[in-house]
Design a protein around this motif. Structure first.
Motif, PDB file in Angstrom:
ATOM      1  N   VAL A 139     -77.651  54.794-113.772  1.00 58.71           N
ATOM      2  CA  VAL A 139     -78.598  53.682-113.748  1.00 58.71           C
ATOM      3  C   VAL A 139     -78.579  52.963-112.404  1.00 58.71           C
ATOM      4  O   VAL A 139     -79.615  52.475-111.924  1.00 58.71           O
ATOM      5  N   ASP A 140     -77.408  52.907-111.767  1.00 62.27           N
ATOM      6  CA  ASP A 140     -77.306  52.187-110.501  1.00 62.27           C
ATOM      7  C   ASP A 140     -78.005  52.903-109.355  1.00 62.27           C
ATOM      8  O   ASP A 140     -78.024  52.400-108.224  1.00 62.27           O
ATOM      9  N   ARG A 141     -78.595  54.063-109.638  1.00 67.78           N
ATOM     10  CA  ARG A 141     -79.369  54.764-108.616  1.00 67.78           C
ATOM     11  C   ARG A 141     -80.828  54.307-108.586  1.00 67.78           C
ATOM     12  O   ARG A 141     -81.606  54.790-107.774  1.00 67.78           O
ATOM     13  N   LEU A 142     -81.181  53.394-109.486  1.00 73.58           N
ATOM     14  CA  LEU A 142     -82.521  52.800-109.476  1.00 73.58           C
ATOM     15  C   LEU A 142     -82.396  51.438-108.822  1.00 73.58           C
ATOM     16  O   LEU A 142     -81.636  50.586-109.289  1.00 73.58           O
ATOM     17  N   GLY A 143     -83.103  51.213-107.725  1.00 76.82           N
ATOM     18  CA  GLY A 143     -82.939  49.950-107.017  1.00 76.82           C
ATOM     19  C   GLY A 143     -84.233  49.333-106.546  1.00 76.82           C
ATOM     20  O   GLY A 143     -85.295  49.955-106.586  1.00 76.82           O
ATOM     21  N   LEU A 144     -84.117  48.096-106.098  1.00 74.75           N
ATOM     22  CA  LEU A 144     -85.219  47.363-105.483  1.00 74.75           C
ATOM     23  C   LEU A 144     -84.784  46.948-104.084  1.00 74.75           C
ATOM     24  O   LEU A 144     -83.656  46.487-103.889  1.00 74.75           O
ATOM     25  N   CYS A 145     -85.672  47.124-103.139  1.00 72.49           N
ATOM     26  CA  CYS A 145     -85.369  46.887-101.728  1.00 72.49           C
ATOM     27  C   CYS A 145     -84.812  45.471-101.511  1.00 72.49           C
ATOM     28  O   CYS A 145     -85.360  44.491-102.015  1.00 72.49           O
ATOM     29  N   GLU A 146     -83.726  45.366-100.753  1.00 72.66           N
ATOM     30  CA  GLU A 146     -83.095  44.077-100.468  1.00 72.66           C
ATOM     31  C   GLU A 146     -83.703  43.362 -99.274  1.00 72.66           C
ATOM     32  O   GLU A 146     -83.319  42.233 -98.968  1.00 72.66           O
ATOM     33  N   ALA A 147     -84.644  44.015 -98.599  1.00 73.30           N
ATOM     34  CA  ALA A 147     -85.271  43.396 -97.430  1.00 73.30           C
ATOM     35  C   ALA A 147     -86.369  42.440 -97.894  1.00 73.30           C
ATOM     36  O   ALA A 147     -87.481  42.851 -98.176  1.00 73.30           O
ATOM     37  N   SER A 148     -86.041  41.183 -97.984  1.00 71.57           N
ATOM     38  CA  SER A 148     -87.019  40.185 -98.429  1.00 71.57           C
ATOM     39  C   SER A 148     -88.185  40.110 -97.449  1.00 71.57           C
ATOM     40  O   SER A 148     -87.988  40.170 -96.225  1.00 71.57           O
ATOM     41  N   PRO A 149     -89.418  40.002 -97.956  1.00 74.40           N
ATOM     42  CA  PRO A 149     -89.824  39.875 -99.356  1.00 74.40           C
ATOM     43  C   PRO A 149     -90.268  41.191 -99.990  1.00 74.40           C
ATOM     44  O   PRO A 149     -91.056  41.170-100.929  1.00 74.40           O
ATOM     45  N   CYS A 150     -89.796  42.324 -99.502  1.00 79.73           N
ATOM     46  CA  CYS A 150     -90.335  43.626 -99.921  1.00 79.73           C
ATOM     47  C   CYS A 150     -90.197  43.883-101.421  1.00 79.73           C
ATOM     48  O   CYS A 150     -91.191  43.892-102.140  1.00 79.73           O
ATOM     49  N   ARG A 151     -88.974  44.157-101.888  1.00 83.31           N
ATOM     50  CA  ARG A 151     -88.695  44.439-103.300  1.00 83.31           C
ATOM     51  C   ARG A 151     -89.407  45.678-103.834  1.00 83.31           C
ATOM     52  O   ARG A 151     -89.697  45.774-105.029  1.00 83.31           O
ATOM     53  N   ASN A 152     -89.682  46.635-102.966  1.00 83.06           N
ATOM     54  CA  ASN A 152     -90.220  47.912-103.430  1.00 83.06           C
ATOM     55  C   ASN A 152     -89.142  48.683-104.184  1.00 83.06           C
ATOM     56  O   ASN A 152     -87.943  48.553-103.889  1.00 83.06           O
ATOM     57  N   ALA A 153     -89.556  49.517-105.130  1.00 84.38           N
ATOM     58  CA  ALA A 153     -88.615  50.338-105.888  1.00 84.38           C
ATOM     59  C   ALA A 153     -88.212  51.556-105.069  1.00 84.38           C
ATOM     60  O   ALA A 153     -88.972  52.044-104.229  1.00 84.38           O
ATOM     61  N   TYR A 154     -86.995  52.035-105.317  1.00 84.54           N
ATOM     62  CA  TYR A 154     -86.540  53.271-104.668  1.00 84.54           C
ATOM     63  C   TYR A 154     -85.530  53.956-105.574  1.00 84.54           C
ATOM     64  O   TYR A 154     -84.969  53.357-106.495  1.00 84.54           O
TER      65      TYR A 154
END
Length: 209
Positions: A139-154
């Motif tokens: 599950v921890d391989r699903l993330g959201l970009c930490e570069a604010s304000p991006c928050r794109n999924a990866y």
């Protein structure tokens, strides 16, 4: 073709929206069809009604990534299971249009959907692909970009589970921002040290007579 490949369907759909930037590229049936990529036959099923339906599925897929990114594994799995139940698929062995060096079919697993509309077909493949990725890599391989304000999924496919950004561009931007923040802090600390030294010189009583 590995079934986890289909997890890219989920990422593509989630990233059509950037909530923090108030951007949404999923505004037309043409945008919906582009999400199918090379699957032209499935794309042709899309109609204007699918725009709203795709947005609904997008919100639910983003919730899966948000739960995973927040460390709530159970919630991420529950949300994904609800999508799998609503949008089922039929795994099948396929060898169409692909041949090995001996000319024989290159057999591989394929997800065959039987949708009532384009959204159902896309959602089924995206959810199943994401489920295979989750169970194969964690599950921890699903993330959201930490570069604010991006928050794109990866999807983190790194060997040491170290990915934090959706792209090299966001990683570079975040690193530059962090460097500038450190330099500002160093400058502020140097200025504070200088002011403290000046204050000490002024307040220290003279010993000269």
């Amino acid at each position: 073709m590995e079934l986890a490949y289909y997890s890219d369907y989920a990422v593509r759909l989630v990233n059509t929206e950037e909530p923090a930037r108030n951007k949404d590229s999923l505004t037309s049936v043409e945008a919906v069809r582009e999400l199918f990529g090379a699957n032209g036959q499935a794309a042709r099923r899309a109609t204007d009604a699918d725009v709203t339906r795709f947005r609904s599925v997008r919100a639910r897929l983003r919730s899966v990534f948000e739960a995973a990114d927040g460390g709530d594994e159970t919630l991420a799995v529950d949300l994904l299971n609800s999508l799998l139940l609503e949008f089922p698929v039929s795994p099948q062995i396929s060898g169409h249009e692909t041949r090995d060096e001996d000319g024989r079919p290159d057999w591989h697993m394929h997800l065959a959907d039987h949708p009532s509309n384009a959204t159902a077909g896309y959602a089924a493949i995206a959810a199943m692909g994401l489920a295979f990725h989750l169970t194969s890599y964690g599950v921890d391989r699903l993330g959201l970009c930490e570069a604010s304000p991006c928050r794109n999924a990866y999807l983190d496919t790194s060997t040491n589970r170290s990915r934090r950004y959706c792209s090299d561009r966001c990683a570079t931007r975040a690193n530059v921002a962090a460097y500038r923040a450190r330099k500002r802090l160093e400058t502020e600390r140097a200025a504070d040290t200088g002011r403290s030294a000046e204050t000490a010189q002024v307040t220290t009583p003279s010993t000269d007579r």
